[in-house]
Design an enzyme around this catalytic site. Sequence first.
Site, PDB file in Angstrom:
ATOM      1  N   LYS A  84      16.746   3.900  14.871  1.00 20.49           N
ATOM      2  CA  LYS A  84      18.177   3.674  15.112  1.00 20.49           C
ATOM      3  C   LYS A  84      19.013   4.814  14.539  1.00 20.49           C
ATOM      4  O   LYS A  84      20.084   5.130  15.065  1.00 20.49           O
ATOM      5  CB  LYS A  84      18.621   2.342  14.520  1.00 20.49           C
TER       6      LYS A  84
ATOM      7  N   CYS B 224       9.051  -1.576   9.913  1.00 17.58           N
ATOM      8  CA  CYS B 224      10.430  -1.608  10.408  1.00 17.58           C
ATOM      9  C   CYS B 224      11.310  -0.612   9.674  1.00 17.58           C
ATOM     10  O   CYS B 224      12.007   0.190  10.292  1.00 17.58           O
ATOM     11  CB  CYS B 224      11.003  -3.012  10.271  1.00 17.58           C
TER      12      CYS B 224
ATOM     13  N   LYS C 156       0.814  -1.217   0.000  1.00 14.58           N
ATOM     14  CA  LYS C 156       0.000   0.000   0.000  1.00 14.58           C
ATOM     15  C   LYS C 156       0.849   1.269   0.000  1.00 14.58           C
ATOM     16  O   LYS C 156       0.403   2.317  -0.458  1.00 14.58           O
ATOM     17  CB  LYS C 156      -0.936   0.008   1.206  1.00 14.58           C
TER      18      LYS C 156
ATOM     19  N   GLY D 147       4.756   3.431  28.740  1.00 15.85           N
ATOM     20  CA  GLY D 147       5.209   2.123  28.271  1.00 15.85           C
ATOM     21  C   GLY D 147       6.715   2.054  28.249  1.00 15.85           C
ATOM     22  O   GLY D 147       7.365   2.850  27.554  1.00 15.85           O
TER      23      GLY D 147
ATOM     24  N   GLY E  68       8.651  -0.666  27.376  1.00 15.13           N
ATOM     25  CA  GLY E  68       9.191  -1.764  26.592  1.00 15.13           C
ATOM     26  C   GLY E  68      10.303  -1.238  25.700  1.00 15.13           C
ATOM     27  O   GLY E  68      10.864  -0.169  25.936  1.00 15.13           O
TER      28      GLY E  68
ATOM     29  N   GLY F 111       9.445  -1.927   2.514  1.00 18.45           N
ATOM     30  CA  GLY F 111      10.125  -2.033   3.796  1.00 18.45           C
ATOM     31  C   GLY F 111       9.214  -2.123   4.996  1.00 18.45           C
ATOM     32  O   GLY F 111       9.634  -2.549   6.071  1.00 18.45           O
TER      33      GLY F 111
ATOM     34  N   HIS G 252      41.647  -9.970  22.659  1.00 20.36           N
ATOM     35  CA  HIS G 252      41.859  -8.940  23.673  1.00 20.36           C
ATOM     36  C   HIS G 252      42.555  -7.738  23.029  1.00 20.36           C
ATOM     37  O   HIS G 252      43.435  -7.918  22.187  1.00 20.36           O
ATOM     38  CB  HIS G 252      42.747  -9.503  24.790  1.00 20.36           C
TER      39      HIS G 252
ATOM     40  N   GLY H 289       2.776  -0.962  22.886  1.00 19.83           N
ATOM     41  CA  GLY H 289       2.674  -2.150  22.050  1.00 19.83           C
ATOM     42  C   GLY H 289       2.039  -1.859  20.707  1.00 19.83           C
ATOM     43  O   GLY H 289       1.798  -0.701  20.337  1.00 19.83           O
TER      44      GLY H 289
END
Length: 618
Positions: free
Chosen positions: A205, A196, A188, A333, A335, A193, A597, A423
């Site tokens: 991000k 997300c 649509k 929220g 989360g 994509g 290391h 959510g």
Amino acid sequence: MATEVVMPQMGESIAEGTITKWLVKKGDQVARDQPLFEISTDKVDAEIPSPTSGVLLEIRHQEGATVPVGEVVALLGEAGEEPSDAEATEGEADGEERPAAKQPDEPEKAAKAEERERAERPAEADRPEKAAEADEADEAKKREPSQAPAATEGDYDYDLVVLGSGPGGYVAAIRAGQLGLKTAVVEKDSRFGGTCLLRGCIPAKALLWTAELLDHARHGEQFGVLAEPQLDVEKAWQHKSNMVDVNAKGVQFLFKKNQVEGIVEGWGRLAGPHEVEVDQGGEKRVLRARNILLATGSVPREMPFAKTDGERIVNSDHVLEHARVPKSLVVLGAGAVGTELASAFRSFGSEVTLVEMLPRLLPLEDEEVSKELERVFRKRGIKSLTDAEMSEVEAREGGVRMQVERRGKSETLEAEMLLVAVGRAPVTEGLGYEEQGIELDRGYVTVDEYMRTSVPHVYAIGDIVKGVPWLAHVASAMGIVAVEHMAGHDTRPLDYGRVPQVTFCHPEVASVGLTEKEAREQGYEVQVGKFPFSALGKARIAGKPEGFVKIVRETKYDEVLGVHIIGAHATDLISEACAALQLETTAEELFRTIHPHPTLGEAMAEAAHASHGAAIHV
């Protein structure tokens, strides 16, 4: 004799390139490896060097021309030399683009390509009983779906139609193309994509990266870097938009590379067990397919007492779209979405308060991780109200007033903006699912281990599926399983107990497998090992000492049951733990694996040591 300059192949899947600029002109003397022209492809932009020294005798394609790989673009030779195959018309000699000349070995290449394609098709396609269906498919390819006559059973436009191009839908379409299925994608949006890429993972991000850079610059003095950083809000959001555009074009390139044949823009709905109806601005088009994959995703969930208006009461879509940093922000929220955006906007300068109904931040994570996150957030100036229920929200001029009930007491909060991050809700209503017999549970689609719905040949993946995590990487994995199953390819069901959770707040949080509490509740005799990043040289060097790695193992066989990380680059470090759980690794195998290391990854080996009571560096 003239030397041909051809359009090079810039990658295995690149079939053509567009000439964007000529850097020399006809008659110029050029040296070997001197750039002649610039090209742009779906994948890369590059300068093309001269294969030899000489004079540019002829330019066969001008700027803006799209030229197939291997076709002659120009001729090089000695001054005064005539092109050896100068059969150009007068117009071509003046620089007009000439038609592509068919290469002598094209029939041989085509035969080899056809042979290779047959070898790569699923074995099912070569069975004798499938021959008639294959012939029908070949005939269908010659017709546009909208022009196809009324179809009978087995007369399909496509082997697969995917409804939605999010990380589940587009990955499924790509895998289908790889397996030789004639595939169409219905979307649509004007770009590919899904949530997300367009309104979630990628734009969030991008802003979080800007926030991290800003924090680095603010603390640069301790590392010898002097700066007075300021946030340019417009440029930060423009960077976010640029990243969305680049990634959306990348999906389009992958469709082309993997022969995803049909790209259909419009609002699609399930119209039958083998039919998808697409509304394209009022005009209806029906696609018939052997298989249909439902991948319509989700939207931010609304709360009845806090209806979003896009200005003062907003959801994640709104804050990612509009370049605006409020002076004060309440996030409902805690989360992944809530904590990520709270973290970013605090770095941008907002006063931030998190309100969470459950007893802790990131309620699905290990309890120790949640406590550490709240501690670091408090240090950063982010206020956390847990065990708190928001009951009243009033949008007022200049802001929002909220009533919060917490541990028997009522508290009034005021802020310029309220972000609702409680959510997501599945996009299944009005798409014909129930009418066609798809079994739904509170709006979620019920599927089996191979993503099959209650209707044969109709599969479903991603956020619309009942009982799976709302994660892009889960949707992608589901899409691969669904397509491989419908293609008759060897596949295996997903183990949702080994799905990594990642949260990109500062500090980052990531986990896979069982928490300590879950392992004990399931009856395991458990041993835990924990190692702090503050004990690592690399973490101290980078000024990122917060957090730890925690490993949960069972004592009988020493198997690693879960890994939980809070700290710098946790979302990258968790991949080692994912592989460890997939391979049923023991803690001893982890600590006997030599880790380089100085790195942050050493914390994984040290935590495994600690689970045996033998951590080296604490």
